[in-house]
Scaffold this active site. Structure first.
Site, PDB file in Angstrom:
ATOM      1  CE  LYS A   1      -0.941  -8.695  -3.279  1.00 59.82           C
ATOM      2  NZ  LYS A   1      -0.184  -7.463  -2.971  1.00 59.82           N
TER       3      LYS A   1
ATOM      4  NE  ARG B   1      -3.323   0.953  -5.171  1.00 58.19           N
ATOM      5  CZ  ARG B   1      -3.163  -0.149  -4.452  1.00 58.19           C
ATOM      6  NH1 ARG B   1      -3.029  -1.310  -5.043  1.00 58.19           N
ATOM      7  NH2 ARG B   1      -3.112  -0.063  -3.144  1.00 58.19           N
TER       8      ARG B   1
ATOM      9  NE  ARG C   1      -2.646  -9.185   3.067  1.00 56.08           N
ATOM     10  CZ  ARG C   1      -3.087  -8.634   1.936  1.00 56.08           C
ATOM     11  NH1 ARG C   1      -3.935  -9.261   1.181  1.00 56.08           N
ATOM     12  NH2 ARG C   1      -2.662  -7.448   1.595  1.00 56.08           N
TER      13      ARG C   1
ATOM     14  NE  ARG D   1      -1.671  -1.477   2.068  1.00 56.07           N
ATOM     15  CZ  ARG D   1      -1.723  -0.764   0.930  1.00 56.07           C
ATOM     16  NH1 ARG D   1      -1.736   0.556   0.981  1.00 56.07           N
ATOM     17  NH2 ARG D   1      -1.779  -1.371  -0.223  1.00 56.07           N
TER      18      ARG D   1
ATOM     19  NE  ARG E   1      -6.329  -0.307  -1.693  1.00 56.55           N
ATOM     20  CZ  ARG E   1      -5.701  -1.474  -1.813  1.00 56.55           C
ATOM     21  NH1 ARG E   1      -5.802  -2.183  -2.929  1.00 56.55           N
ATOM     22  NH2 ARG E   1      -4.960  -1.934  -0.828  1.00 56.55           N
TER      23      ARG E   1
END
Ligand code: AP5
Ligand code: MG
Length: 214
Positions: A13, A127, A88, A171, A160
């Site tokens: 996203k 990431r 969300r 998540r 992160r």
């Protein structure tokens, strides 16, 4: 042009939204980035959000909704926005709808980046994000020009805190329970477009440009 990016954690996203921001000159607004900025600056909002984010849970609607509705009031969002990570929950989607209705506008495109959970875990462990602007990179698939440094603002890339395997799994569970119902919600609103979230970034952008017809 009001766009909502939908998709699981790690679907891409933020990556896609940053490209669309460059292309269409409307702001990329990520609730996750706003929370992380507040955590970094030690604000009260950041303190409240941190405990939820560290566990991969949603920050309560009463905090998140007002924050986002204030953000889209800013001048730079007059011509539209690209929302990433909001809404969300159905509750958040309804609050957004009411706010946009008051301005005689609406969510015009909800773009779902479709992914499989098993691919996400591998992707998110590679990431890296810019500690300053939040731009995401990947150590194999989307590398920065210089190792460990953001192409856009020259700041350091970091991992992160919620990108550990345990928190990624939490998540994903939260996504399926609380956020996936938005796919049907925006289908009913007749604005949903689904694209494969595991093709090349260029291919995704070409597909989205066709959808936006711009
Ligand atoms: P948030 O920051 O929104 O995280 P998320 O939804 O878990 O999504 P991610 O940012 O992890 O993934 P992404 O889809 O943006 O993927 P990316 O582009 O980075 O939220 C974090 C937390 O904040 C939540 O858990 C919650 O606690 C709280 N929160 C936020 N909003 C909230 C709300 N509305 N209500 C309540 N709580 C809220 O890409 C992932 C990786 O893949 C990167 O490494 C990237 O380089 C790579 N990649 C992407 N696309 C491609 C491609 N096409 N090809 C190759 N690699 C690619
Ligand atoms: Mg993101």
């Amino acid at each position: 042009m009001n766009i909502v990016m939908l998709g699981a954690p790690g679907a891409g996203k933020g990556t896609v939204a940053k490209k669309l921001q460059e292309e269409y000159k409307i702001p990329h607004i990520s609730t996750g980035d706003i929370f992380r900025e507040n955590i970094k600056n030690g604000t009260e909002l950041g303190l409240k959000a941190k405990s939820f984010m560290d566990k991969g849970e949603l920050v309560p609607d009463e905090i998140t909704i007002n924050m986002l509705l204030d953000r889209i009031e800013k001048d730079d969002a007059k011509e539209g926005f690209i929302l990433d990570g909001f809404p969300r929950t159905i509750n958040q989607a309804e609050a957004l709808k009411i706010k946009l209705n008051e301005k005689n506008t609406k969510v015009e495109y909800a773009i779902l980046l479709d992914t499989k959970d098993e691919d996400i875990i591998k992707r998110l462990s590679g990431r890296r994000v810019c500690e300053n602007c939040g731009k995401p990179y990947h150590i194999e698939t989307l590398k920065p020009k210089t190792d460990g440094i953001c192409d856009d603002c020259n700041n350091k890339l970091i991992q992160r805190k919620d990108d550990t395997i345990e928190v990624i799994k939490d998540r994903l569970n939260v996504y399926h329970k609380q956020t996936q119902p938005l796919v049907d919600y925006y289908q009913n609103e007749k604005v949903l477009h689904t694209i494969d979230g595991f093709q090349s970034l260029d291919a995704e952008i070409i597909e989205i440009k066709k959808i936006l017809n711009k």
